[in-house]
Design a protein around this motif. Sequence first.
Motif, PDB file in Angstrom:
ATOM      1  N   PRO A   1       0.823  -1.212   0.000  1.00 25.21           N
ATOM      2  CA  PRO A   1       0.000   0.000   0.000  1.00 25.21           C
ATOM      3  C   PRO A   1       0.850   1.251   0.000  1.00 25.21           C
ATOM      4  O   PRO A   1       1.953   1.265   0.529  1.00 25.21           O
ATOM      5  N   GLY A   2       0.355   2.327  -0.587  1.00 26.17           N
ATOM      6  CA  GLY A   2       1.051   3.597  -0.592  1.00 26.17           C
ATOM      7  C   GLY A   2       0.953   4.264   0.763  1.00 26.17           C
ATOM      8  O   GLY A   2       0.068   3.957   1.571  1.00 26.17           O
ATOM      9  N   VAL A   3       1.875   5.203   1.010  1.00 25.04           N
ATOM     10  CA  VAL A   3       1.874   5.880   2.305  1.00 25.04           C
ATOM     11  C   VAL A   3       0.549   6.579   2.555  1.00 25.04           C
ATOM     12  O   VAL A   3       0.029   6.594   3.676  1.00 25.04           O
ATOM     13  N   ASP A   4      -0.046   7.173   1.520  1.00 27.67           N
ATOM     14  CA  ASP A   4      -1.283   7.924   1.710  1.00 27.67           C
ATOM     15  C   ASP A   4      -2.493   7.026   1.951  1.00 27.67           C
ATOM     16  O   ASP A   4      -3.590   7.511   2.232  1.00 27.67           O
ATOM     17  N   GLU A   5      -2.301   5.700   1.849  1.00 22.58           N
ATOM     18  CA  GLU A   5      -3.396   4.778   2.139  1.00 22.58           C
ATOM     19  C   GLU A   5      -3.474   4.392   3.605  1.00 22.58           C
ATOM     20  O   GLU A   5      -4.418   3.735   4.033  1.00 22.58           O
ATOM     21  N   ALA A   6      -2.463   4.784   4.375  1.00 25.29           N
ATOM     22  CA  ALA A   6      -2.431   4.396   5.790  1.00 25.29           C
ATOM     23  C   ALA A   6      -3.500   5.150   6.577  1.00 25.29           C
ATOM     24  O   ALA A   6      -3.744   6.339   6.339  1.00 25.29           O
ATOM     25  N   GLY A   7      -4.130   4.453   7.511  1.00 26.17           N
ATOM     26  CA  GLY A   7      -5.088   5.076   8.407  1.00 26.17           C
ATOM     27  C   GLY A   7      -4.378   5.658   9.610  1.00 26.17           C
ATOM     28  O   GLY A   7      -3.151   5.712   9.663  1.00 26.17           O
ATOM     29  N   PRO A   8      -5.135   6.078  10.607  1.00 28.18           N
ATOM     30  CA  PRO A   8      -4.529   6.704  11.797  1.00 28.18           C
ATOM     31  C   PRO A   8      -3.620   5.764  12.583  1.00 28.18           C
ATOM     32  O   PRO A   8      -2.754   6.208  13.320  1.00 28.18           O
ATOM     33  N   ASP A   9      -3.813   4.466  12.430  1.00 28.04           N
ATOM     34  CA  ASP A   9      -2.998   3.494  13.169  1.00 28.04           C
ATOM     35  C   ASP A   9      -2.040   2.726  12.271  1.00 28.04           C
ATOM     36  O   ASP A   9      -1.507   1.686  12.658  1.00 28.04           O
ATOM     37  N   GLY A  10      -1.822   3.226  11.063  1.00 30.06           N
ATOM     38  CA  GLY A  10      -0.925   2.509  10.166  1.00 30.06           C
ATOM     39  C   GLY A  10      -1.698   1.763   9.092  1.00 30.06           C
ATOM     40  O   GLY A  10      -2.887   1.998   8.865  1.00 30.06           O
ATOM     41  N   PHE A  11      -1.033   0.816   8.446  1.00 23.08           N
ATOM     42  CA  PHE A  11      -1.646   0.056   7.371  1.00 23.08           C
ATOM     43  C   PHE A  11      -2.576  -1.020   7.923  1.00 23.08           C
ATOM     44  O   PHE A  11      -2.278  -1.644   8.930  1.00 23.08           O
ATOM     45  N   GLY A  12      -3.654  -1.277   7.218  1.00 22.96           N
ATOM     46  CA  GLY A  12      -4.585  -2.326   7.627  1.00 22.96           C
ATOM     47  C   GLY A  12      -4.219  -3.665   7.020  1.00 22.96           C
ATOM     48  O   GLY A  12      -3.264  -3.812   6.276  1.00 22.96           O
TER      49      GLY A  12
ATOM     50  N   LEU B   1       6.479  -2.187  16.676  1.00 24.98           N
ATOM     51  CA  LEU B   1       5.186  -2.440  17.316  1.00 24.98           C
ATOM     52  C   LEU B   1       4.059  -1.846  16.485  1.00 24.98           C
ATOM     53  O   LEU B   1       3.000  -2.465  16.326  1.00 24.98           O
ATOM     54  N   ARG B   2       4.259  -0.633  15.977  1.00 23.72           N
ATOM     55  CA  ARG B   2       3.206   0.029  15.197  1.00 23.72           C
ATOM     56  C   ARG B   2       2.873  -0.752  13.935  1.00 23.72           C
ATOM     57  O   ARG B   2       1.715  -1.041  13.652  1.00 23.72           O
ATOM     58  N   LEU B   3       3.910  -1.124  13.186  1.00 21.02           N
ATOM     59  CA  LEU B   3       3.634  -1.787  11.916  1.00 21.02           C
ATOM     60  C   LEU B   3       3.074  -3.193  12.114  1.00 21.02           C
ATOM     61  O   LEU B   3       2.228  -3.649  11.342  1.00 21.02           O
ATOM     62  N   LYS B   4       3.525  -3.895  13.169  1.00 16.66           N
ATOM     63  CA  LYS B   4       3.000  -5.236  13.415  1.00 16.66           C
ATOM     64  C   LYS B   4       1.575  -5.187  13.955  1.00 16.66           C
ATOM     65  O   LYS B   4       0.735  -6.022  13.604  1.00 16.66           O
ATOM     66  N   ALA B   5       1.281  -4.211  14.828  1.00 18.37           N
ATOM     67  CA  ALA B   5      -0.078  -4.082  15.348  1.00 18.37           C
ATOM     68  C   ALA B   5      -1.050  -3.754  14.225  1.00 18.37           C
ATOM     69  O   ALA B   5      -2.198  -4.228  14.204  1.00 18.37           O
ATOM     70  N   ALA B   6      -0.598  -2.945  13.257  1.00 17.67           N
ATOM     71  CA  ALA B   6      -1.463  -2.532  12.162  1.00 17.67           C
ATOM     72  C   ALA B   6      -1.878  -3.693  11.268  1.00 17.67           C
ATOM     73  O   ALA B   6      -2.925  -3.646  10.631  1.00 17.67           O
ATOM     74  N   ILE B   7      -1.048  -4.752  11.225  1.00 16.37           N
ATOM     75  CA  ILE B   7      -1.400  -5.903  10.381  1.00 16.37           C
ATOM     76  C   ILE B   7      -1.854  -7.101  11.208  1.00 16.37           C
ATOM     77  O   ILE B   7      -1.914  -8.224  10.707  1.00 16.37           O
TER      78      ILE B   7
END
Length: 314
Positions: A143-154, A218-224
């Motif tokens: 996903p592109g950076v602008d597709e990230a939500g408030p908590d990162g990538f879904g 932690l952020r990127l792993k929590a987001a997925i």
Amino acid sequence: MEWLLAPATPAAAGALRTELTAFLVRHAQDGDTVDDAALIVSELVGNAVEHAGGPVWVSVDWSAERPLLVVHDLGPTFALDRIALPSVDSTRGRGLWLVSQLGLDLRVVAKRDAGKRVQAMLPVTRRMEPSFDPPRRQVNPLPGVDEAGPDGFGREAFLRALVVELARTAENANGPASAEQMVAQVGATVGGQMEEEYRRARGLVDRLTAEQASDCYLRLKAAIGGDFYVISVDDDRIVLGNRRCPFGDTVRQAPSLCRMTSSVFGGIAARAGEDAVVLLDERIAVGDPECRVTVLLGAAARANPGGHHYHRQL
């Protein structure tokens, strides 16, 4: 890794010996015998259980070439210079003598109040695994950076299934190393994009500190959908645990996907410094109850011959 035996029973000591032996078998160099190491574990833990009369704490640190076993208890201490080969008709003392012969750097240290710490370097070396450290592709991956939500990538179930099936297909067709190399390339490219997203969210420009790198993990792993948590962070290493794999139980069918974590973490750590090594000590993918990942940084990484090596790429 750390364990607490409380109550410290022979059954608990036996279960720990089985668990630790399986861990050594998984990671020891081919041709190494783990029997001597298992005997050392059995004797040191067994002695603590038999003589301490209280809880026993056991830890193993394999961030160097050989694993360091440390056993803490609240029982009486003893002097190493009194250990001698027992007579042939003696029924006691032979185990500790064997430990002194088989173990490396055996030490006994009395605690300030009560009890002791006994440690020994186990006589096995870590298996050398190939390091896949591909350059990040200079294209904008999804996903592109602008597709990230408030908590990162879904996370999308379809994409998860797609990645798992691609890894399984590559492994079946060309072997595990081929699948791991493919997954490492994905991790290198997507991991860089995830780091950019984290930097934008935090307003960061300079190289990441160890604390910021662990926060990024932690952020990127929590987001997925992962459930990573920090065990420890200092200047030369980051140790993380994980209770849930983002790929779910299907990761057991494609253990090569663990290279995704290694490549993402290693790439971010190397960009924060100069060198990084990732050690996948425990993995849900191979039957462990949780994952445990150690990221060695800088000089600690350069001093470690094992693990997956990553270098800063400009």
